[in-house]
Enzyme design. Sequence first.
Site, PDB file in Angstrom:
ATOM      1  N   CYS A 195      18.563  32.185  18.898  1.00 38.74           N
ATOM      2  CA  CYS A 195      18.322  31.269  20.016  1.00 38.74           C
ATOM      3  C   CYS A 195      17.949  29.900  19.452  1.00 38.74           C
ATOM      4  CB  CYS A 195      17.220  31.830  20.904  1.00 38.74           C
ATOM      5  SG  CYS A 195      17.617  33.477  21.493  1.00 38.74           S
ATOM      6  N   GLY A 222      20.633  27.904 -11.574  1.00 32.44           N
ATOM      7  CA  GLY A 222      20.702  28.999 -10.618  1.00 32.44           C
ATOM      8  C   GLY A 222      22.017  28.905  -9.860  1.00 32.44           C
ATOM      9  N   TYR A 264      20.337  22.246   5.883  1.00 36.33           N
ATOM     10  CA  TYR A 264      20.745  21.001   5.218  1.00 36.33           C
ATOM     11  C   TYR A 264      22.045  20.442   5.769  1.00 36.33           C
ATOM     12  CZ  TYR A 264      18.175  23.292   1.278  1.00 36.33           C
ATOM     13  OH  TYR A 264      17.282  23.952   0.476  1.00 36.33           O
TER      14      TYR A 264
HETATM   15  C1  LIG Z   1      15.482  25.560  -8.121  1.00 32.32           C
HETATM   16  C2  LIG Z   1      15.179  25.261  -9.536  1.00 32.32           C
HETATM   17  C3  LIG Z   1      16.133  25.475 -10.524  1.00 32.32           C
HETATM   18  C4  LIG Z   1      17.535  25.917 -10.207  1.00 32.32           C
HETATM   19  O1  LIG Z   1      18.237  24.922  -9.575  1.00 32.32           O
HETATM   20  P1  LIG Z   1      19.795  25.109  -9.236  1.00 32.32           P
HETATM   21  O2  LIG Z   1      20.080  23.904  -8.431  1.00 32.32           O
HETATM   22  O3  LIG Z   1      19.897  26.375  -8.487  1.00 32.32           O
HETATM   23  O4  LIG Z   1      20.509  25.141 -10.540  1.00 32.32           O
HETATM   24  C5  LIG Z   1      15.777  25.262 -11.823  1.00 32.32           C
HETATM   25  N1  LIG Z   1      14.530  24.843 -12.157  1.00 32.32           N
HETATM   26  C6  LIG Z   1      13.586  24.613 -11.231  1.00 32.32           C
HETATM   27  C7  LIG Z   1      12.261  24.163 -11.648  1.00 32.32           C
HETATM   28  C8  LIG Z   1      13.883  24.807  -9.888  1.00 32.32           C
HETATM   29  O5  LIG Z   1      12.940  24.572  -8.973  1.00 32.32           O
END
Ligand SMILES: *Cc1c(COP(=O)(O)O)cnc(C)c1O
Length: 426
Positions: free
Chosen positions: A341, A274, A314
């Site tokens: 706030c 992602g 984070y």
């Molecule tokens: C969040 C997630 C991803 C994507 O992770 P990235 O760090 O955004 O690449 C892929 N697989 C699972 C199961 C996730 O929870």
Amino acid sequence: MHHRPLPFDASLVEKITTAHPTPFYLYHEEGIRQRVRDLYEAFSWNEGFRQYFAVKATPNPHIVAMLAEEGCGADCSSPAELVICDRLDIRGEEVMFTSNNTTSEEFQAAVDLGAIVNLDSPHHLGQLQTLPKLPKFISFRFNPGAERTGNVIIGDPQEAKFGCTREQIVDGYARCRDLGIERFGLHAMIVSNELQVESLLATAEMLFELAVTIKQATGVAVEFINLGGGIGVPYRPGESEVNLAEFGAGVESLYESIVVPSGLAPLRVMMENGRSITGPFGYLITRVINVKQSYKRYIGVDATMSNLMRPGMYGAYHHITVLGKEQAPTVDNADVVGSLCENNDKFAVDRELPEVVEGDLVVIHDAGAHGHSMGFQYNGRLRSAELLQNDQGEVRLIRRAETLDDYFATVEFPEAPAPRLASSGG
Ligand SMILES: *Cc1c(COP(=O)(O)O)cnc(C)c1O
């Protein structure tokens, strides 16, 4: 400076703001498409390689559809994400359902789409057996526990809620086989935002070896290995991009040394990235509305942590530039803050930035993944619009900004205002 040149300049952004007031997210179409092509190129040695976009990173249907055009499937973990796929006609093996702490209704929605169901644990097999039909294609999520420590990980695997043990996995495939399920994969995701190729390769090595163990113990031959997501984004100046070609070649050599001699080839490699796909190609654009000096200098912008919570949540670093002042000398350090706030409503703390004035446009970089999607409405602050820009300078609205009507849409106001207590005259 490692940050790639911006795909827009101050005058284009000023023009956009006449139709779409700040704050908003701006995604760069060609950047996202090229990143996916580079990933496919790096794994072109593996027939059937597929990237499933982790929808939660940027759950906008236009982005998911664009990625489908590039050959990506969708990795979903919730009913809403499955709805996006359904509406885009992404179904069957194009969908990977990687959930945890899942209800039977959620599994049903995934099975209805024909998704590959990636089980967090064999405990879920009992739930699946209550459904009208079983999924055809199952995988399991492995958590190596104490077998893996010391690398940059989502947390210590032993403390992570995700996945199951080696023994549970082996038992799980045997049970699935006895239930008549015929197609299998294997998954793990134990690194997040990882910039070291070596750590990314460790997942591949671990899973290839586990696939061999499963074959020996149960006779089940998995069809794919899903390496999860986790390829990092170089958020900070000085960090470098993961070399995808080097990563792909590294996985190939592990494949040659582990998978091929075991007789498990051909085995498809899959990923669920992602962050690395959309992260670097999304920008949060916001305007300076107040500059204040108290014990330190504060640059107040019209976005808040509710638009991008990663820094507050984070302590994540996001690079910040002031449009049109990229070459200007920096002055004292300042905090770049929103209006919640909450004192952690800061996009940057003690950041060296040029002299800014009210009205300046500020770009918060690398916000394309886990940015808008983590938005919330605390303090009644609303989620912003999302725009998609291409190299011709065309800009499309792909999600409008929320309005106060959206915010109040779920509220039941009293019919008539409650009577005020009469003053007791005290
Ligand atoms: C969040 C997630 C991803 C994507 O992770 P990235 O760090 O955004 O690449 C892929 N697989 C699972 C199961 C996730 O929870």
